[in-house]
Design a protein around this motif. Sequence first.
Motif, PDB file in Angstrom:
ATOM      1  N   ARG A 157       0.836  -1.204   0.000  1.00 27.87           N
ATOM      2  CA  ARG A 157       0.000   0.000   0.000  1.00 27.87           C
ATOM      3  C   ARG A 157       0.871   1.254   0.000  1.00 27.87           C
ATOM      4  N   GLN A 158       0.509   2.192  -0.841  1.00 28.56           N
ATOM      5  CA  GLN A 158       1.209   3.481  -0.815  1.00 28.56           C
ATOM      6  C   GLN A 158       0.599   4.339   0.297  1.00 28.56           C
ATOM      7  N   TRP A 159       1.438   5.018   1.074  1.00 30.78           N
ATOM      8  CA  TRP A 159       0.935   5.804   2.201  1.00 30.78           C
ATOM      9  C   TRP A 159       0.681   7.232   1.808  1.00 30.78           C
ATOM     10  N   TRP A 219      -4.110  15.452  -2.772  1.00 29.61           N
ATOM     11  CA  TRP A 219      -3.118  14.417  -3.030  1.00 29.61           C
ATOM     12  C   TRP A 219      -3.741  13.238  -3.783  1.00 29.61           C
ATOM     13  N   THR A 220      -3.024  12.748  -4.777  1.00 29.53           N
ATOM     14  CA  THR A 220      -3.441  11.500  -5.414  1.00 29.53           C
ATOM     15  C   THR A 220      -2.230  10.574  -5.458  1.00 29.53           C
ATOM     16  N   PRO A 221      -2.462   9.285  -5.322  1.00 25.70           N
ATOM     17  CA  PRO A 221      -1.336   8.343  -5.295  1.00 25.70           C
ATOM     18  C   PRO A 221      -0.778   8.095  -6.697  1.00 25.70           C
ATOM     19  N   ASP A 222       0.474   7.637  -6.753  1.00 25.80           N
ATOM     20  CA  ASP A 222       1.060   7.213  -8.034  1.00 25.80           C
ATOM     21  C   ASP A 222       0.520   5.840  -8.429  1.00 25.80           C
ATOM     22  N   ASP A 223       0.332   5.027  -7.399  1.00 26.12           N
ATOM     23  CA  ASP A 223      -0.119   3.655  -7.618  1.00 26.12           C
ATOM     24  C   ASP A 223      -1.650   3.645  -7.677  1.00 26.12           C
ATOM     25  N   HIS A 224      -2.184   3.284  -8.845  1.00 21.92           N
ATOM     26  CA  HIS A 224      -3.641   3.368  -9.024  1.00 21.92           C
ATOM     27  C   HIS A 224      -4.371   2.049  -8.852  1.00 21.92           C
ATOM     28  N   ARG A 225      -3.641   1.014  -8.472  1.00 22.24           N
ATOM     29  CA  ARG A 225      -4.364  -0.255  -8.283  1.00 22.24           C
ATOM     30  C   ARG A 225      -5.326  -0.074  -7.106  1.00 22.24           C
ATOM     31  N   GLY A 226      -6.493  -0.607  -7.196  1.00 25.16           N
ATOM     32  CA  GLY A 226      -7.476  -0.421  -6.132  1.00 25.16           C
ATOM     33  C   GLY A 226      -8.332   0.811  -6.311  1.00 25.16           C
ATOM     34  N   LEU A 227      -8.008   1.630  -7.318  1.00 25.59           N
ATOM     35  CA  LEU A 227      -8.805   2.837  -7.560  1.00 25.59           C
ATOM     36  C   LEU A 227      -9.501   2.739  -8.908  1.00 25.59           C
ATOM     37  N   LEU A 228     -10.546   3.534  -9.088  1.00 28.55           N
ATOM     38  CA  LEU A 228     -11.151   3.662 -10.408  1.00 28.55           C
ATOM     39  C   LEU A 228     -10.255   4.589 -11.208  1.00 28.55           C
TER      40      LEU A 228
END
Lengths: 256, 557
Positions: free
Chosen positions: A235-237, A246-255
Amino acid sequence: MANDTDSRDKVQDSPQLPKIPIFIMGKRYMVPEELTIMKAMEYAGYQFIRGCGCRMGVCGACGTVYRKPGDYKIRVGLACQTVVEPEMYLTQLPFYPANRASYDLAGAQGSAEEIHAAYPEVFRCVSCNACTKICPAEVSVMDYIAAIKRGDLELASELSFECIQCGLCVSRCMAELPQYHIAQMARRFVGAKLTPKAGHLREQVRNIAEGRYKDLMDQLESASKDSLIELYKARQWEPAKEGEDWTPDDHRGLLS
Amino acid sequence: MPYPQYLKDLIKRVEANRARHVALKREDDDLPFLTLEQRQSYLERFHPDYKTGPQIRRPITVGPSKGYSISPEIVDLLEARALVDPDKLDLSNPDYDVDVLIIGGGGAGSAAAIYARNAGASVMIATKLRHGDANTMMAEGGIQACDKAQKDSPYYHFLDVLGGGHFVNKRSLARRLVEDGPDAIRWLEGLGVLFDKFPDGRMKTVHGGGTCRKRMHSASDMSGAEIMRVVRDEVRNLDVPVIEFSPAVELIKNAEGHCAGAVLYNMETQEFTVCRAKAVVMATGGSGRLHIQGFMTTNHYGATGDGLVLCYRAGLPLVFLHTVQYHPTGIAYPEQAEGLLITEKFRGAGANVLNVDGERFVNEREPRDVEASAFIRECTEVGKGVRTPTGKWGVWLDSPMLDLLHGQGYVAKNFCGAYMLLKRFEIDISREPMLVFPTLHYQNGGVDFEADCTTQIPGLFIGGEVGGGIHGENRLMGNSLLDINVFGRIAGANAARFAQDSAVDAPLTLDHVRRYHQELEDAGIVTQRRAPVLLPDYTTPEVKERQLETHYLGNLR
């Protein structure tokens, strides 16, 4: 365990504990001087059914009024928060009758006029301030009633937020208002009618209802424990200092 | 009770490091998180759950979870006789007759009442103390939900829940929790809960221990109180009758084996009454007032595990009760406020945890069980705890950092509950740190149930802390307020549906109680203990000794 001593609320009696006299509803008891009124009453042998709740000052069950000899002032405190004083004489007021008006929130506009109609007695307030003086939560009761009379529900909501609905204000009111019920109606009007709704909430409710996370969640629910642990570690914190956008770089788990 | 001089002297060490700590916090330069392996080692060596011996756990000798080893304080209640004698009570003439009986007037019970009533059922709440007297009222920090789709989703919330719970949670429950989260918040917003918001209506959300995304919604540090008083007000608008000071002391079944009501006990007049219902929602909450391992507790006066006892006697297994949650930050000083909850939101907002030297020793956002273990470790093995005047231990929670980080007045405004509480003891937490230590906080486990709130007994539904499995072996902050709303709503709606569609009319019976008594006798358990105990026992032994002819039934005189 570091705190080995039994930390229950039960007071461990010992002859060494310095004791002071207090008068519970006029009757004298010797109790350890550092106890709260609540623990002192239990020490004296009372078992509470009424007059005791959260024991941390938010539920409003243990409103207590007392006086001290040679002092005309009526004093007030929550039994669970107030330390005993020598010669104090006290009674709890665990309940005080207060009429409440039912209302249909969904059909309401959220106006001050609706509150005035539900509680016309609000205009009987003569601003004597007895309510504020007795409030054990230090709420400015008179001021929020004044705000409701003026139609400033936001201010009333803010001023009454810390109300614990113990009812002591009602007991002192010469205008016979049920202040805390009136404030509750005002706060709900502010929350439900006068504050903008959260758009992101509706969007996500819709995403879930439309099943847009279903496959992802099916996979998670049936994954092996080991692969869950791997996903957990990956998980990215969200950094604590980052702002709302803020938005994460890692989009797995997101639409998207 | 302001800090005595020697503690004020120790606070100077905290103050000496504060500017540096604030600068580090601004850069997100926190101590690193422990690895999963380190966490496990901390838990095994310092967490109260991992202690061994007969004082710590004991196998249950009767009932559906026979052989399951849990805290002896709970086993004692299970190996006890009923308060009501089944042969003395006439069930043929119920005092109350409703579609849905809800046992417990806290957050879960109230949510259930609203949903059942709105589904058209006749509903009654029976509760032990007043409506709203519940742990819900005392929850401070907030409620989680993954409602910001640009960065969060049920996927991340689910992983956080599972990771916090040691990956053994009942997954169907955890999934339901996170997927229903946003709708539960939407419902509460619509009822008028005053969430902390930006001017445009977006929710302000922060981190909690063990969360990878900021999804903690709050209403100052009175989140639970605000939610409780709003849902209670809505129950009142719906004219749902609430029978106060009347706990359920036994479930009633019918000849078909369905749950069909409960025996209520009026604590003021000492009468037993019978409520017949087509469906029952059990929402009695937790059990902190059993003081597991002698711990101080944050829990409400009524949290004595009544629902566990009732459901167990009726035949439902218990799960995850081998773990108990100790909240890292209970007040350790002053003594008068000992054990009271200091919300995790202080740490989420940036307050450091510090030892006697004023130094950091653990990341502030570990899951609760790990964080609590680290505090105990610092006070024992490391030897850098702070001694209280009564010889107990604590560590500093440096709340004044928050005014430096977020602006003057931040603590007083955002933590008004804790600020007011300690101000009464002449401690200004916007200027002085708090002394804290782990305190018994939450019943992780409970009665086994399903994601639709059904149980193995038709007609019996579960909502809230009395149920077990959602949080596995350790709950994360903010998931309990969520749990009571999510599962309270489902329990109420499904109980109403069951009452309409599936309930059967058959004679009422307490045969399950007779059988349970028989099982106790067969196991050789001869005891005067009665359960549920209903109230904690704080009468001193000296007073009890002088109550020569007083008869105690459980803890009640």
